[in-house]
Write an enzyme that holds these catalytic residues in place. Structure first.
Site, PDB file in Angstrom:
ATOM      1  CG  ASN A  38      -0.774  -0.302   2.465  1.00  0.00           C
ATOM      2  OD1 ASN A  38      -0.459  -1.423   2.836  1.00  0.00           O
ATOM      3  ND2 ASN A  38      -0.842   0.696   3.306  1.00  0.00           N
ATOM      4  CG  ASP A  39      -0.008   4.079   2.855  1.00  0.00           C
ATOM      5  OD1 ASP A  39      -0.962   3.525   2.301  1.00  0.00           O
ATOM      6  OD2 ASP A  39      -0.026   4.465   4.022  1.00  0.00           O
ATOM      7  CG  PHE A  98       1.155   1.306  10.405  1.00  0.00           C
ATOM      8  CD1 PHE A  98       1.321  -0.062  10.236  1.00  0.00           C
ATOM      9  CD2 PHE A  98      -0.103   1.775  10.795  1.00  0.00           C
ATOM     10  CE1 PHE A  98       0.261  -0.949  10.439  1.00  0.00           C
ATOM     11  CE2 PHE A  98      -1.167   0.900  11.002  1.00  0.00           C
ATOM     12  CZ  PHE A  98      -0.980  -0.459  10.828  1.00  0.00           C
ATOM     13  CG  ASP A 168       0.494   7.529   8.174  1.00  0.00           C
ATOM     14  OD1 ASP A 168       0.950   6.425   8.535  1.00  0.00           O
ATOM     15  OD2 ASP A 168      -0.696   7.696   7.844  1.00  0.00           O
ATOM     16  CD  GLU A 222      -5.292   6.350   7.032  1.00  0.00           C
ATOM     17  OE1 GLU A 222      -5.144   5.507   7.931  1.00  0.00           O
ATOM     18  OE2 GLU A 222      -5.602   6.052   5.864  1.00  0.00           O
ATOM     19  CD1 TRP A 305      -7.019   2.670   2.318  1.00  0.00           C
ATOM     20  CD2 TRP A 305      -6.649   0.479   2.586  1.00  0.00           C
ATOM     21  NE1 TRP A 305      -5.762   2.515   2.832  1.00  0.00           N
ATOM     22  CE2 TRP A 305      -5.506   1.191   3.020  1.00  0.00           C
ATOM     23  CE3 TRP A 305      -6.634  -0.909   2.666  1.00  0.00           C
ATOM     24  CZ2 TRP A 305      -4.368   0.552   3.513  1.00  0.00           C
ATOM     25  CZ3 TRP A 305      -5.501  -1.542   3.163  1.00  0.00           C
ATOM     26  CH2 TRP A 305      -4.395  -0.812   3.581  1.00  0.00           C
TER      27      TRP A 305
HETATM   28  C1  FRU Z   1      -2.937   4.558   4.803  1.00  0.00           C
HETATM   29  C2  FRU Z   1      -2.557   3.776   6.042  1.00  0.00           C
HETATM   30  C3  FRU Z   1      -1.619   4.589   6.916  1.00  0.00           C
HETATM   31  C4  FRU Z   1      -0.906   3.532   7.685  1.00  0.00           C
HETATM   32  C5  FRU Z   1      -0.771   2.425   6.666  1.00  0.00           C
HETATM   33  C6  FRU Z   1      -0.823   1.045   7.230  1.00  0.00           C
HETATM   34  O1  FRU Z   1      -3.247   3.799   3.700  1.00  0.00           O
HETATM   35  O2  FRU Z   1      -3.727   3.410   6.738  1.00  0.00           O
HETATM   36  O3  FRU Z   1      -2.253   5.554   7.712  1.00  0.00           O
HETATM   37  O4  FRU Z   1       0.327   3.971   8.155  1.00  0.00           O
HETATM   38  O5  FRU Z   1      -1.837   2.604   5.751  1.00  0.00           O
HETATM   39  O6  FRU Z   1      -0.472   0.102   6.274  1.00  0.00           O
END
Ligand code: FRU
Length: 493
Positions: A38-39, A98, A168, A222, A305
């Site tokens: 993901n991110d 994270f 984050d 986020e 998501w």
């Molecule tokens: C955003 C998030 C962040 C977090 C990460 C966890 O997509 O929810 O806030 O650090 O993904 O994987």
């Protein structure tokens, strides 16, 4: 290295990821190769190369205890996969490393700042994820978590700030100091962005609440990023639980760009303008860096998501990054275009000018699935605007992804409901565009994606597609009459 979780991830990568079939990967968009991402994290320059880390679960195509995967590049298009950089294994990050940022230190080391997650079961049986900010330092390949972790925890929050939603960190250096922004949930239950400062990037103090949501634009904010751009200041963030607002913000996990002025005394962002960052179905969690020639480059997770369960069985990876994009402010709005490095990989130019379109039309040489194509559309009849102009890409007898302009209400619709998904998910988006004499659509196609840039980047919209690459036809049609110019290049990245 005596870290079992990290060694296990690296061994897994050697065995599976490094043998992943390139025919099942995008050509120039980052994926994990094998596993989930993901991110984007830690997007930074280190020793003359651009490093990108990402939220990563190597062992499956679903979210799991978060690691940091790692790639680097010199041109934003060819990415070299590196060994997993961080794994969850300390008491303070045992349930996940994270998202966070990275910065090169003056002594030549590379610092990663991330959120450590520790789950604690409540008396009612549910779990809270306690979140603190942590640091790992390394050489561009191997990173050691520092003894002093966590460097920011509950005691560094302003009154009412939740230690459960505190994550984050994005770090930068400015005016002789290190700064970082961190997302937090304040007492009103919505989102805020906290600013911290540091002399050495290791010891951090709370500086201010940079911006607050006040329950207006989603809840928890986020993945914040804050920077100066073309004389203004910009805060990018990705709100959870957004309510839809016209065609600007879609509900759920959304994106938000706040443009304004930075009050350096109060360390507070004064808002001028708010907008979505990208209008597609698949865009979240941005991160930027500044190149040595002063360009602000943004990358994001090209996924949502909401559709993260919509998988295609044959693929060993899930999640991609967007193409890195150059940012500017024009007329008070954020403008984004693909990095100019892409232009070096354009080949086989095909150009048409002043083609009249009404019925469905194919143009010779205009097809392909790895391409960069710009279409300029003008009304074909001066006295009567067309009702819509439509373009189908990634098309065969069964499938097509549609891009439609409707001048009546100045909207673009992209519809990917026939684009290879074996799932019924959100498949179309409508978004507003400006009414000019002509409309410009730039389309970038890679194996599993379409990115659309309207009117030189005034709007961008990102979509994941799973249409087989054999579906490479492109057609144009119009209800009424339109005159178009087309410039198409294949991308040989
Ligand atoms: C955003 C998030 C962040 C977090 C990460 C966890 O997509 O929810 O806030 O650090 O993904 O994987």
């Amino acid at each position: 290295m005596n870290n079992y979780t990290l060694r296990r991830a690296r061994a897994f990568e050697e065995k599976y990821r490094d043998r992943a079939d390139p025919g099942l990967q995008p050509r120039f968009h980052v994926t994990a190769g094998v596993g989930w991402i993901n991110d984007p994290n830690g997007f930074s320059i280190y020793q003359g190369e651009y490093h990108l880390f990402y939220q990563y679960y190597p062992y499956d195509v679903k979210w799991g205890p978060m690691h940091w995967g790692h790639v680097k590049t010199r041109d934003f298009l060819h990415w070299e996969r590196l060994p997993c950089a961080l794994a969850p294994e300390q008491p303070y990050d045992k349930d996940g490393c994270f998202s966070g940022g990275a910065i090169a230190l003056p002594d030549g080391r590379h610092l990663l700042m991330y959120t450590g997650v520790r789950n604690v079961r409540r008396s009612n049986g549910l779990v809270d994820n306690y979140q603190t900010q942590c640091i790992a330092i390394g050489d561009g390949l191997n990173y050691e978590k520092i003894e002093a972790n966590p460097v920011l925890d509950e005691k560094d929050l302003p009154a009412g700030g939740s230690p459960i939603d505190f994550r984050d960190p994005k770090v930068w250096f400015e005016d002789g100091k290190y700064w970082c922004v961190v997302g937090n949930r304040p007492a009103d239950g919505s989102g805020s962005i906290l600013l911290y400062e540091s002399e050495d990037a290791l010891h951090w103090q709370f500086a201010s609440v940079l911006a607050s949501c006040h329950n207006q634009f989603g809840k928890m904010w986020e993945c914040p990023d804050f920077f100066e751009l073309d004389g203004k200041h910009v805060l990018l963030t990705s709100p959870q639980d957004m309510d839809s607002m016209g065609l600007e913000f879609h509900p759920g996990n959304s994106t938000l760009c706040i443009i304004g002025d930075y009050d350096r005394e109060r360390k507070h962002l004064l808002r001028d303008n708010l907008q979505a960052i990208d209008y597609g179905t698949d865009f979240y969690a941005t991160q930027t860096l500044e190149t040595p020639d002063g360009r602000r480059i943004m990358i994001a997770w090209m996924q949502s998501w909401e559709s993260s369960g919509a998988k295609v069985k044959e693929l060993p990876f899930f999640g991609q990054m967007t193409l890195p994009r150059e940012l500017h402010i024009r007329d008070g709005r954020l403008v984004q275009n693909p990095v100019r490095e892409l232009e070096a990989f354009r080949t086989a130019k095909v150009k048409y000018q002043n083609v009249m379109i009404s019925d469905e039309t194919n143009l010779q040489g205009i097809f392909g699935r790895f391409l960069d194509m710009t279409i300029t559309v003008r009304p074909g009849n001066k006295n009567k605007m067309y009702r819509y102009f439509k373009l189908n890409v990634a098309k065969d007898g069964e499938r097509a992804t549609m891009i439609r302009h409707k001048p009546e209400n100045n909207t673009i619709r992209v519809d990917r409901s026939r684009s290879g998904f074996p799932h019924d998910i959100v498949n179309s988006r409508d978004f507003p565009v400006a009414a000019y004499d002509e409309l410009k659509l730039r389309i970038i196609l890679d194996r599993y994606s379409l990115e659309l840039f309207v009117n030189d980047g005034e709007q961008a919209a990102s979509f994941v597609l799973y249409t087989p690459v054999s579906a490479d036809s492109i057609s144009f049609s119009c209800d009424g009459a339109a005159i178009i110019d087309v410039e198409k290049y294949d991308l040989e990245v």
